[in-house]
Scaffold this motif. Structure first.
Motif, short mmCIF file in Angstrom:
data_model
loop_
_atom_site.label_atom_id
_atom_site.label_comp_id
_atom_site.label_asym_id
_atom_site.label_seq_id
_atom_site.Cartn_x
_atom_site.Cartn_y
_atom_site.Cartn_z
N THR A 159 0.73 -0.43 0.35
CA THR A 159 0.33 -0.20 0.07
C THR A 159 1.19 1.33 -0.09
N GLY A 160 1.09 1.59 -0.73
CA GLY A 160 2.06 3.23 -1.79
C GLY A 160 3.17 2.35 -1.47
N GLY A 161 4.61 2.82 -0.52
CA GLY A 161 5.33 1.77 -0.35
C GLY A 161 5.18 0.76 0.57
N ASP A 162 4.35 1.04 1.73
CA ASP A 162 4.59 -0.02 2.58
C ASP A 162 4.06 -1.10 2.45
N LEU A 163 5.05 -2.24 3.21
CA LEU A 163 4.49 -3.66 2.58
C LEU A 163 3.57 -4.32 3.91
N THR A 164 2.78 -4.29 2.79
CA THR A 164 1.15 -4.54 3.94
C THR A 164 0.55 -6.17 3.59
N ALA A 165 0.77 -7.12 2.51
CA ALA A 165 0.28 -8.67 2.40
C ALA A 165 1.28 -9.24 2.56
N TYR A 166 1.55 -10.53 2.33
CA TYR A 166 1.92 -11.73 0.99
C TYR A 166 0.99 -12.64 0.94
N GLU A 167 1.84 -13.49 0.38
CA GLU A 167 0.83 -14.86 -0.57
C GLU A 167 1.76 -15.70 -0.73
N ASP A 168 2.08 -17.16 -0.62
CA ASP A 168 2.63 -18.07 -0.51
C ASP A 168 2.50 -19.08 -1.54
N GLU A 169 3.39 -19.74 -2.18
CA GLU A 169 2.95 -20.56 -3.46
C GLU A 169 3.91 -21.75 -2.82
N HIS A 170 3.44 -23.15 -2.95
CA HIS A 170 4.31 -24.23 -2.70
C HIS A 170 4.21 -25.38 -3.89
N LEU A 171 5.24 -24.56 -4.60
CA LEU A 171 5.43 -25.58 -6.22
C LEU A 171 5.98 -26.67 -6.22
N SER A 172 6.44 -27.04 -4.88
CA SER A 172 7.18 -28.37 -4.79
C SER A 172 5.59 -29.35 -3.92
N ASP A 173 4.99 -28.61 -3.79
CA ASP A 173 4.36 -29.79 -2.68
C ASP A 173 3.06 -30.16 -3.89
N PRO A 174 2.81 -31.38 -4.02
CA PRO A 174 1.85 -31.75 -4.73
C PRO A 174 0.33 -31.74 -4.08
#
Length: 700
Positions: A159-174
């Motif tokens: 939001t603007g220049g502030d880090l406010t969230a993250y989101e993960d993908e586990h690509l090697s996890d079937p």
């Protein structure tokens, strides 16, 4: 957006990690990422200060070297600027193994933060990896099917220049199913206030393949509205400058756009990626040999833009060569050396057969004559050297012969004569242009001189062609040509001359061609450009235009570009689309006021002839507005756009005034429908179509 819960696989703290995740790092994953962001910004600031504090007084030999070095340092300082509202990194990759290591050895993988530029700490260890680096490629291309040795891909929300969230993908996890990234979707659908921004955080796999294609090959990208073709072209430039910086620093790069408004709109994309040296121009800028003060009929412009004019010009230039009728006699001391007319004729014929530039051949002619004299000297027992040959080439008799045989040619004067002298044109256009075509391009009122002539844009392209016939045009290392579908064959040739020894990225949409000479096929266009070997790629996923809007606009495709694949919007937000019939000018203004109540930019697009009327209506209602390409502000978010300048621009919300008037404002219906297609597809979030006249029947 809410922050996802901590994931033990994604957030495992490794004491050897150099990214601010050691044993003393905070337990909150989001706080740890914010800490790394702060440390990265501090490291970038230190990198910038290191350059600012360099003392070059004792490392330069003279003031010229000092000035060059200082300029390079100033550019480096600018490139290291920390833009407060631009995320320094937008993703993270956790590799299962160290890149390049033998996976059988079980070497533990590393963690890399992916951003717009490289940042390292005081020890030189990377804190942020440039998005163009090979190690960053899996951020764009890794998938469940092909994880590319990536265990975790993390995206960050700001939001603007502030880090406010993250989101993960586990690509090697079937066991984890692939899901659409909410952060990615939110970034794609973010309001479009201000100039065009980069898409470095949202590049898709099919786009990344084009971006990272090699420098040696040319690429043509066919892409409908909102498929990101312009952004792909600009990011390809940034990638090529990263991968081939020294070579392109020598040869140069250029971005060509359709008009100044468009160039102003895109001008911040490359600087945001740290690239400050790429020049921008329109085709008119490239061929600005004379002042444009006139205009052609559409018929005349089509003929002048036809590739056949290149042959007419070639004939006219070569016609200046006059077969020699007399020998050349060179006097040196007490000796006279005679080069007979038949030998001169052989020299001239050989130069013509080589088909080199007229000016280069003219420069070679005195040396060839001098060489013939030196052969006679050697036969007579003399031993002349290169200095003697140069002296003979400068002899007054040789100069007089060259002037008579191969006189200088002024390209503008040549084109002026072709366009004003019917007999001269007829001779050189015989078998190329018919009589009616020749009459169409002849000026009704001959001009007295090049300076007073009322040149048209198409005339300047002819002068550029003639100029290249006389003297070779300088070639750049790479050229990006955007909105290429609107170029004439002669304009393609003008651009192609700027990259004869380099490569090109050609961007366009055949459905958006709005000139009488619009491109019919990319194969034909690439042939005129001199890049027949270019690979043609098609982008069909739409990231900008909402589903309801692009579906409505696509009703025109069977009438304007049959055979093209309609754009399929991938936006989750369908936006809104509304038709308002029998609307008065004050109601059009009210529609604009209504949309200004939403967040984002608003564009009022209208037929060029309607713009003055709507400008008065906006002023009467007290609504301030901008012109195309001008940067919006929080207080002024409305832009009044003539339909002829809408191409390439985008707004969160659009009011399209009187579609019938947009179509009728063009020379023919097909061109008008293409102009309407462009206008309909400028909206990012919503579109209101207002009309009092009946809609074109092609819209159903």
């Amino acid at each position: 957006m809410s922050t996802p819960p901590a994931d033990p696989h994604a957030d495992h703290a490794d004491p050897t990690d150099r990214a601010g995740h050691g044993p003393d790092a905070p337990d909150d994953p989001l706080l740890r990422e914010r800490t790394h962001l702060g440390e990265s910004r501090a490291a970038l600031r230190a990198m910038r200060e290191d350059v600012e504090n360099l003392d070059i007084r004792d490392v330069t030999a003279n003031w010229v070297n000092a000035a060059v070095l200082q300029r390079q340092m100033d550019e480096r300082i600018k490139a290291l600027a920390d833009l407060s509202h631009t995320p320094l990194f937008f993703g993270r990759l956790d590799y299962l193994h160290a890149p390049g290591a033998d996976k059988a050895e079980g070497a533990e993988g590393e963690r890399f933060y992916i951003g717009r530029r490289h940042v390292h700490d005081a020890e030189g260890d990377p804190m942020v990896i440039d998005w163009r680096a090979p190690v960053s490629q899996p951020f764009y291309r890794a998938s469940k099917k092909d994880p590319m040795d990536v265990g975790l891909r993390r995206r960050f929300g700001y939001t603007g220049g502030d880090l406010t969230a993250y989101e993960d993908e586990h690509l090697s996890d079937p066991s984890e199913t692939a899901a659409t990234s909410k952060l990615l979707q939110r970034e794609i659908e973010r309001p479009r206030v201000g100039p065009m921004r980069d898409i470095v955080a949202t590049i898709q796999p099919e786009q990344d393949e084009i971006v990272r294609s090699g420098l040696s090959g040319s690429v043509c990208v066919q892409g409908g509205p909102g498929t990101g073709k312009t952004a792909v072209g600009l990011h390809r430039v940034a990638y090529l400058l990263y991968a081939h910086r020294e070579r392109l620093a020598r040869t140069g790069t250029l971005v060509i756009g359709p008009n100044k408004s468009f160039l102003h709109y895109i001008e911040q994309v490359l600087p945001a990626l740290g690239e400050l040296e790429v020049k921008q121009a329109t085709v008119d800028d490239l061929v600005a040999h004379v002042e444009v003060r006139g205009a052609d009929t559409s018929t005349a412009a089509v003929i002048k833009g036809d590739a056949r004019m290149a042959e007419v010009l070639r004939r006219a230039v070569r016609a200046h060569v006059t077969p020699p009728g007399e020998p050349v006699v060179v006097v040196r001391g007490s000796r006279r050396w005679r080069v007979p007319a038949y030998e001169l004729e052989e020299i001239v014929r050989e130069l013509l057969n080589r088909d080199i530039r007229y000016g280069a051949a003219r420069e070679a002619l005195p040396q060839r004559i001098a060489h013939a004299v030196l052969v006679q000297m050697e036969r007579a027992g003399e031993a002349p050297d290169d200095r003697v040959q140069d002296a003979v080439a400068r002899d007054s008799a040789v100069k007089a012969a060259v002037k008579a045989i191969w006189p200088p040619v002024d390209p503008a004067r040549l084109v002026l004569r072709l366009l004003t002298d019917a007999d001269f044109l007829a001779v050189h256009a015989e078998g190329v242009l018919d009589e009616d075509e020749r009459k169409e391009i002849l000026w009704a009122k001959p001009a007295r001189s090049v300076k007073t002539a009322k040149w048209s844009p198409a005339d300047t392209v002819l002068i550029d062609e003639a100029t290249d016939l006389v003297q070779r045009t300088h070639s750049l290392g790479h050229v990006v040509l955007d909105e290429a579908q609107d170029l004439s064959p002669m304009q393609y040739r003008a651009v192609g001359r700027r990259c004869t020894t380099g490569s090109a990225t050609v961007l366009g949409d055949l459905a958006q061609g709005t000139t009488p000479w619009a491109t019919r096929s990319w194969g034909e266009a690439l042939a005129h450009l001199g890049k027949e070997e270019a690979v043609v790629e098609e982008l069909t996923a739409g990231f900008r235009v909402p589903t309801d809007v692009i579906t409505y606009a696509s009703r025109l495709l069977p009438h304007i570009a049959p055979g093209l694949t309609p754009v399929a919007s991938v936006r989750e937000n369908p936006g809104f689309f509304e038709l308002r019939a029998t609307v008065t000018d004050p109601e059009v203004v009210e529609a604009c006021r209504e949309l200004l109540g939403q967040e984002g930019s608003v564009g009022l697009i209208a037929a060029d002839a309607r713009v003055p009327v709507l400008a008065e209506a906006l002023a009467a209602a007290g609504l301030t507005y901008l012109g195309p390409g001008e940067e919006t502000t929080p207080d002024t978010r409305l832009t009044l756009v003539p339909a002829s300048l809408a191409k390439g621009l985008e707004y969160d919300y659009v009011v399209l005034d009187e579609p019938r008037a947009v179509v009728d404002g063009e020379p023919d219906e097909r061109t008008g429908l293409r102009r309407l297609y462009v206008a309909l597809t400028r909206a990012v979030s919503g579109l209101i179509v207002t009309h009092a006249a009946p809609l074109p029947p092609q819209l159903g």
